[in-house]
Scaffold this motif. Structure first.
Motif, PDB file in Angstrom:
ATOM      1  N   ARG A   2      -2.748   4.984   7.480  1.00 29.80           N
ATOM      2  CA  ARG A   2      -0.972   4.066   7.047  1.00 29.80           C
ATOM      3  C   ARG A   2      -1.032   3.218   6.786  1.00 29.80           C
ATOM      4  O   ARG A   2      -1.474   2.122   7.353  1.00 29.80           O
ATOM      5  N   CYS A   3       0.265   2.543   6.652  1.00 30.10           N
ATOM      6  CA  CYS A   3       0.347   1.360   5.484  1.00 30.10           C
ATOM      7  C   CYS A   3       1.036   0.888   6.939  1.00 30.10           C
ATOM      8  O   CYS A   3       1.921   1.005   7.596  1.00 30.10           O
ATOM      9  N   PRO A   4       0.635  -0.896   6.541  1.00 29.66           N
ATOM     10  CA  PRO A   4       0.390  -1.470   8.223  1.00 29.66           C
ATOM     11  C   PRO A   4       2.995  -2.098   7.413  1.00 29.66           C
ATOM     12  O   PRO A   4       2.246  -2.505   8.797  1.00 29.66           O
ATOM     13  N   LYS A   5       2.850  -1.475   6.588  1.00 30.09           N
ATOM     14  CA  LYS A   5       4.255  -2.872   6.450  1.00 30.09           C
ATOM     15  C   LYS A   5       5.563  -1.089   7.125  1.00 30.09           C
ATOM     16  O   LYS A   5       6.085  -1.229   7.392  1.00 30.09           O
ATOM     17  N   CYS A   6       4.975   0.003   6.389  1.00 33.39           N
ATOM     18  CA  CYS A   6       6.429   0.515   6.928  1.00 33.39           C
ATOM     19  C   CYS A   6       5.885   2.392   7.255  1.00 33.39           C
ATOM     20  O   CYS A   6       6.251   2.925   7.387  1.00 33.39           O
ATOM     21  N   GLY A   7       4.582   2.135   7.094  1.00 31.34           N
ATOM     22  CA  GLY A   7       3.825   3.117   7.753  1.00 31.34           C
ATOM     23  C   GLY A   7       4.180   4.494   6.963  1.00 31.34           C
ATOM     24  O   GLY A   7       3.581   5.606   7.868  1.00 31.34           O
ATOM     25  N   GLU A  30      -2.880   0.894  -1.985  1.00 23.90           N
ATOM     26  CA  GLU A  30      -1.919   0.567  -1.955  1.00 23.90           C
ATOM     27  C   GLU A  30      -1.026   1.310  -1.245  1.00 23.90           C
ATOM     28  O   GLU A  30      -1.190   3.018  -1.913  1.00 23.90           O
ATOM     29  N   CYS A  31      -0.017   1.082  -0.755  1.00 17.87           N
ATOM     30  CA  CYS A  31       0.886   2.070  -0.480  1.00 17.87           C
ATOM     31  C   CYS A  31       1.892   2.687  -1.257  1.00 17.87           C
ATOM     32  O   CYS A  31       2.606   1.810  -2.241  1.00 17.87           O
ATOM     33  N   LEU A  32       1.730   4.178  -1.717  1.00 20.79           N
ATOM     34  CA  LEU A  32       2.187   4.783  -2.338  1.00 20.79           C
ATOM     35  C   LEU A  32       3.713   4.115  -2.655  1.00 20.79           C
ATOM     36  O   LEU A  32       4.975   5.007  -3.409  1.00 20.79           O
ATOM     37  N   LYS A  33       4.681   4.378  -1.257  1.00 19.92           N
ATOM     38  CA  LYS A  33       6.279   4.099  -0.854  1.00 19.92           C
ATOM     39  C   LYS A  33       6.436   2.979  -0.988  1.00 19.92           C
ATOM     40  O   LYS A  33       7.633   3.088  -2.050  1.00 19.92           O
ATOM     41  N   CYS A  34       5.894   1.759  -0.265  1.00 20.14           N
ATOM     42  CA  CYS A  34       6.169   0.338  -0.267  1.00 20.14           C
ATOM     43  C   CYS A  34       5.224  -0.735  -1.258  1.00 20.14           C
ATOM     44  O   CYS A  34       5.682  -1.799  -1.432  1.00 20.14           O
ATOM     45  N   LYS A  35       4.247  -0.076  -2.224  1.00 17.88           N
ATOM     46  CA  LYS A  35       4.072  -0.397  -2.269  1.00 17.88           C
ATOM     47  C   LYS A  35       2.831  -1.840  -2.055  1.00 17.88           C
ATOM     48  O   LYS A  35       2.343  -3.009  -3.035  1.00 17.88           O
ATOM     49  N   TYR A  36       2.534  -2.368  -1.257  1.00 15.25           N
ATOM     50  CA  TYR A  36       2.445  -3.105  -0.445  1.00 15.25           C
ATOM     51  C   TYR A  36       0.936  -3.113  -0.355  1.00 15.25           C
ATOM     52  O   TYR A  36       0.881  -1.587   0.136  1.00 15.25           O
ATOM     53  N   ARG A  37      -0.228  -3.776  -0.210  1.00 18.45           N
ATOM     54  CA  ARG A  37      -1.332  -4.163  -0.445  1.00 18.45           C
ATOM     55  C   ARG A  37      -1.737  -3.742   0.615  1.00 18.45           C
ATOM     56  O   ARG A  37      -1.663  -5.173   1.022  1.00 18.45           O
TER      57      ARG A  37
END
Ligand SMILES: [Zn+2]
Length: 187
Positions: A2-7, A30-37
């Motif tokens: 789970r992306c720590p930024k957008c979930g 890398e999150c596919l939704k918000c690109k957070y790494r």
């Protein structure tokens, strides 16, 4: 992961490398939704096996302690380090797959079961140290049970002084006469 930024649960691994001692793998994602790494680590699960002792207290399972007790039983015997190592691996694996808590007596039983197949003398040594026999009769029974299936003289040399063995060999007549006693003086 789970992306720590957008979930979001969709990510891709963009880099993956082992730690210097190869005990863990570090993955850059890398999150596919918000690109957070972000970074994740993968490592071997440490055993949290606990030993329940005779007095019912608990302690963490200690592989080194097990290995040492087995090595002691093999002192001056001919088993290789590899045999010992494999034996410890097998026991640890069996214990880890059988549950989180294990009575010390169950560990002892496993060791004995394996020693019995590898080296009878080591078996008996281990049993005499770690298996508390209720009384002398029980111990003698164990020796006799073992005695029925082991190679002639192997145990005798271990348990009785050389004089006794020689006297018994003479009394028994042929067979060992003229054959050097390999264990002589090394007991
Ligand atoms: Zn995200």
């Amino acid at each position: 992961m789970r992306c720590p930024k957008c979930g979001s649960r969709d990510d891709k691994v963009i880099d993956s490398r082992q730690s210097r001692d190869s005990s863990s793998i570090r993955r850059r994602r890398e999150c596919l939704k918000c690109k957070y790494r972000f970074t994740t680590y993968e490592e071997i699960e440490r055993s949290d096996l606990r030993v329940v002792k005779r007095d019912r207290t608990h302690e963490p399972f200690d592989r080194r302690k097990l290995a040492t007790s087995i090595a002691k039983a093999f002192e001056k015997r001919s088993a290789s380090l590899l045999t010992l190592e494999e034996m410890v691996d097998e026991i640890v694996h069996e214990l880890e797959t059988s549950g989180r808590e294990v009575p010390s007596s169950a560990i002892g039983a496993k060791v004995l079961e394996k020693l019995r197949r590898i080296d009878e003398v080591a078996y008996l040594r281990y049993a005499s140290v770690h298996q508390r026999f209720e009384d002398v009769d029980q111990f003698v029974d164990a020796i006799h049970t073992l005695g029925r299936r082991i190679k002639p003289n192997a145990l005798q040399r271990e348990l009785f002084p050389p004089e006794t063995t020689q006297a018994q060999s003479r009394a028994a007549g042929a067979g060992s006469r003229g054959v050097p006693n390999e264990n002589h003086g090394r007991i």
